[in-house]
Design an enzyme around this catalytic site. Structure first.
Site, PDB file in Angstrom:
ATOM      1  CG  ASP A 221      -2.171   0.906   0.965  1.00  0.00           C
ATOM      2  OD1 ASP A 221      -2.095   1.791   0.083  1.00  0.00           O
ATOM      3  OD2 ASP A 221      -3.202   0.743   1.663  1.00  0.00           O
TER       4      ASP A 221
HETATM    5  C1  BGC Z   1      -5.011   3.297   0.092  1.00  0.00           C
HETATM    6  C2  BGC Z   1      -5.073   2.340  -1.075  1.00  0.00           C
HETATM    7  C3  BGC Z   1      -4.907   3.088  -2.355  1.00  0.00           C
HETATM    8  C4  BGC Z   1      -3.589   3.848  -2.329  1.00  0.00           C
HETATM    9  C5  BGC Z   1      -3.310   4.642  -3.587  1.00  0.00           C
HETATM   10  C6  BGC Z   1      -3.785   4.182   0.030  1.00  0.00           C
HETATM   11  O1  BGC Z   1      -3.884   5.198   0.966  1.00  0.00           O
HETATM   12  O2  BGC Z   1      -5.050   2.596   1.302  1.00  0.00           O
HETATM   13  O3  BGC Z   1      -6.312   1.663  -1.059  1.00  0.00           O
HETATM   14  O4  BGC Z   1      -4.974   2.228  -3.461  1.00  0.00           O
HETATM   15  O5  BGC Z   1      -3.601   4.753  -1.236  1.00  0.00           O
HETATM   16  O6  BGC Z   1      -4.143   5.732  -3.684  1.00  0.00           O
END
Ligand code: BGC
Length: 753
Positions: A269
């Protein structure tokens, strides 16, 4: 085949494809919905691996590591980017699980939770397919969804992105969504692996989960995503049993890559990579690349090169990482010359050079409208309140949720605010609405046809006015809602997770004010998750309640279809609605970690321990086990007609193939199963084992669809919750007619049932 000596007996679900049972499948040509097969993606992976190995053969260590290292936050066109290297054009990774984020001329699809609420695999699949096409049309290689965390906490901020509080329902929805997305040619990304069940302190929280609970509940949707051939998985921010998800050997190497036989790659993530050594514990790609977003430092890149050069990490592991990533690209045929180049800029939407405003909407609004209706749950309907007949002389609407937001549907970045109709939550799991039909607009439109006199107030707090306006109306519709999202945005004191389970904007008082004056008050709810409805649910003047979830861009039209009976409600709750918030087994743990700011990626030194002591008993399983009566149970939903069930028959299906018979025999004898590469996806576990059939008769007077659900009650010795969902299907029946429910693959139980 049985295992002889060492080596793995089934590195893939079964060693040989079996036509019509375990057919060779390309991810862009999946089996039709409901086909009684387990798709075999092994050949597609094998070809992709060969191509990847050939491409990477001449890459330097530095180049291979670049394939695993995101270019850094806001350094590319997409929310995540891998740079171009040689003949490899790089990768665009873009949110979200309900549409293309940060782009224009896209469709705002119903949220994941609404997809699950349809309990309709056909619609789930088509939603995935259409979202996939939109991503491809924008030049996205990897769509960052579906999101499959389980909604352990009713107030969990991101529950609405996912598929509800039951692993089977979530797993089926994940399966269809991944098959749909990848059918369109985009790589799907199953996230967040795993136990990202609350937003508070998501980067500082250790979810402490026993192995059985992990396998049976939280990992199950990921298993189904792997069985759908998913090409990537995103590890989550939190820790699991004391180790960060993105450096968790048990979860990434042992469960995902070994037990599930996952052949794609694991990305972090955004900012969730905790160390360079994570590559040894299974992490293949770091996103967005930098240690904290915008830090210009990275755990991969130069640091990883140094680890290889000093012998800490073997180069073979770098080869494996890069091969997995490039193979996933070939696997979805993204090397085809016609694959679109990225034609939008997530961070600079005004930049003329990089935004081509490609319209990818096609006719997807039709599915959105249909799914919006199919995911509306009729919770209460007395005195024939619904469907409306069109003969109502006048109709009154109360509540801000009935109307549009004041300056259009994208007033707040990432939908991080709440005015007007609520059709998605907030955070990275959103998209910009190209347009958004509110109930007020759709109902007005309809009123012309029926010559109904319309009035409204969008003021949630002027209760006297709302009450006065309701007097003498044929019907009053009161709109209430409840919002939540990701922790980097705080809305009205809700730090991602909801502070409580009550309606926003004083919605309960508004219902009571209108119901006090009008004996045909219908409540419409747009909500991210369960609400406590007790203040008014039994009010005699509240004649009907429609639970619409987060229906997306056609919200108003979907609602009108249900209100006027063009769509007979068939949505079923994907979670339990309790009478009291305290009836749920768990709640958000807010902890008290001094000096730490929620939402910051990266470590801290104080970890909040959350032990999943309820084990298998989340949501309805808990209510059953503790004998707590909910207001509306999981799986509940009324119809405008009634159904009668009869002639239940359960037949064991005898398997005829000889493969893996020793494993089956061992299972049948109650012995432990071997754990080897791909053992959880082994065909014998997933082939139909029992066939459940029954008759469904429509005993009312309108056409309608029902969702038969199969719950298994294990013997006490199994240590299972009293009742667990293991099958469902949808049947549509004409009044007076009877249809066979089940009998198709959706009503067959597998060994894992
Ligand atoms: C989220 C993800 C997301 C990523 C990119 C993170 O803060 O938890 O679900 O895909 O950001 O935006």
């Amino acid at each position: 085949m049985t295992s002889t000596g060492g080596g793995s007996s089934f590195p893939v679900p079964s060693e040989t494809a079996i036509p019509n049972v375990f057919p060779v499948t390309d991810p862009m040509d999946p089996p039709p919905v409901g086909a009684a097969v387990v798709p075999d993606f092994e050949a597609a992976w094998a070809v992709a691996y060969q191509k990847a190995e050939a491409l990477l053969a001449n890459f330097t260590l530095h180049e291979k590591i670049n394939i695993t290292t995101g270019v850094g936050w806001e350094n590319g066109l997409c929310v995540g980017n891998i740079g171009a290297i040689g003949d490899f054009p790089g990768l665009c990774l873009e949110d979200s699980p309900l549409g293309v984020r940060d782009a224009d001329f896209i469709t705002g699809f119903p949220a994941g939770i609404n997809s699950a609420t349809t309990w309709n695999r056909e619609l789930m699949r088509r939603r995935g397919l259409f979202m996939g096409r939109e991503h491809v049309g924008k030049g996205v290689n990897i769509a960052l969804g579906p999101m499959m965390n389980l909604g352990r906490n009713a107030a969990g901020g991101r529950n609405w992105e996912g598929f509800g509080a039951d692993p089977f329902l979530s797993g089926e929805t994940a399966y269809e969504t991944v098959l749909g997305l990848q059918n369109a040619g985009v790589q799907a990304c199953a996230k967040h692996f795993i136990n990202n069940e609350q937003e508070h302190y998501r980067t500082l929280e250790s979810s402490n989960v026993d192995d059985r609970t992990q396998h049976e509940l939280y990992a199950h949707p990921f298993l189904k995503a792997v069985m759908a051939g998913v090409s990537s998985v995103m590890c989550s921010y939190n820790l699991i049993n004391g180790t960060y998800a993105c450096e968790n050997d048990k979860m990434m190497n042992d469960i995902l890559k070994r037990e599930f036989g996952f052949q794609g790659f694991v990305m972090s993530d955004w900012g969730a990579t905790e160390s360079t050594i994570s590559v040894v514990t299974g992490l293949d790609m770091t996103m967005a690349g930098d240690i904290t977003l915008g830090s210009h430092t990275t755990f991969f890149g130069q640091n990883l090169t140094a680890y290889v050069e000093n012998g800490t990490v073997p180069e073979s592991r770098i080869d494996d990482m890069a091969t997995r990533i490039v193979a996933a690209w070939y696997y979805l045929h993204q090397d085809a010359p016609g694959f679109p180049k990225t034609n939008f800029n997530a961070f600079l939407p005004g930049d003329l050079a990089t935004n081509f405003h490609v319209d990818v909407q096609d006719e997807h609004y039709k599915l959105v409208r249909e799914m919006g209706a199919a995911s509306t749950v009729l919770l209460k309907n007395v005195k024939g309140a619904l469907p409306l007949t069109g003969r109502e002389r006048n109709l009154f609407m109360a509540g801000s949720d009935a109307g549009p937001a004041d300056i259009g549907p994208n007033k707040y970045a990432d939908q991080g605010g709440q005015t007007g109709i609520l059709a998605m939550g907030w955070g990275s799991g959103t998209a910009n609405f190209t347009y958004l039909i509110s109930p007020y607009e759709a109902i007005q439109h309809r009123a012309r046809r029926h010559r109904t006199s319309i009035s409204w107030t969008f003021d949630d707090f002027d209760l006297d006015r709302a009450g006065n306006m309701a007097i003498g109306q044929s019907v009053s519709l009161v709109f209430i809602n409840s919002d939540s999202g990701e922790d980097y945005i705080v809305v009205d004191g809700n730090e991602g997770d909801r502070k409580n389970l009550t309606a926003w904007h004083g919605g309960d008082d508004l219902v009571l004010a209108v119901a006090a004056q009008n004996n045909n008050t219908i409540v419409v709810i747009h909500s991210v998750g369960p609400l406590i409805l007790e203040p008014w649910i039994e009010h005699p003047n509240v004649t009907a309640v429609l639970w619409a979830g987060l229906p997306g861009t056609e919200a108003g039209n979907s609602l009108v279809d249900v209100l006027y009976g063009e769509w007979n409600p068939s949505g079923r709750l994907p979670y339990t609605i309790a009478k009291n918030a305290s009836d749920y087994p768990t709640m958000i743990i807010e902890g008290d970690i001094a000096g730490e700011t929620p939402g910051q990626a990266g470590g801290g030194d104080v970890v909040l321990n959350i032990t999943y002591s309820e084990k298998l008993e989340i949501d309805y399983r808990w209510f059953d086990a503790k004998n707590i009566t909910p207001r509306f149970e999981f799986g509940f939903g009324l119809s405008y007609t009634t159904f009668e069930y009869s002639n239940l028959n359960i037949a064991k299906i005898l398997q005829s193939d000889s493969e893996q018979t020793s494993d089956e025999a061992r299972w049948d004898a109650g012995n432990a199963t071997r754990i080897e590469e791909g053992s959880s996806t082994a065909l014998w576990l997933h082939r139909p084992a029992y066939n459940v059939t029954f008759d469904v008769k429509n005993t009312g007077d309108v056409y309608g669809g029902d969702i038969p659900q199969v719950y298994v009650h294990h013997p006490a010795s199994a240590g299972e919750p009293p009742s667990v969902l293991k099958g469902f299907t949808n049947v549509e029946v004409m009044p007076g007619e009877t249809k066979l429910g089940g009998g198709d693959p959706m009503e067959t139980l597998t060994k894992l049932s």
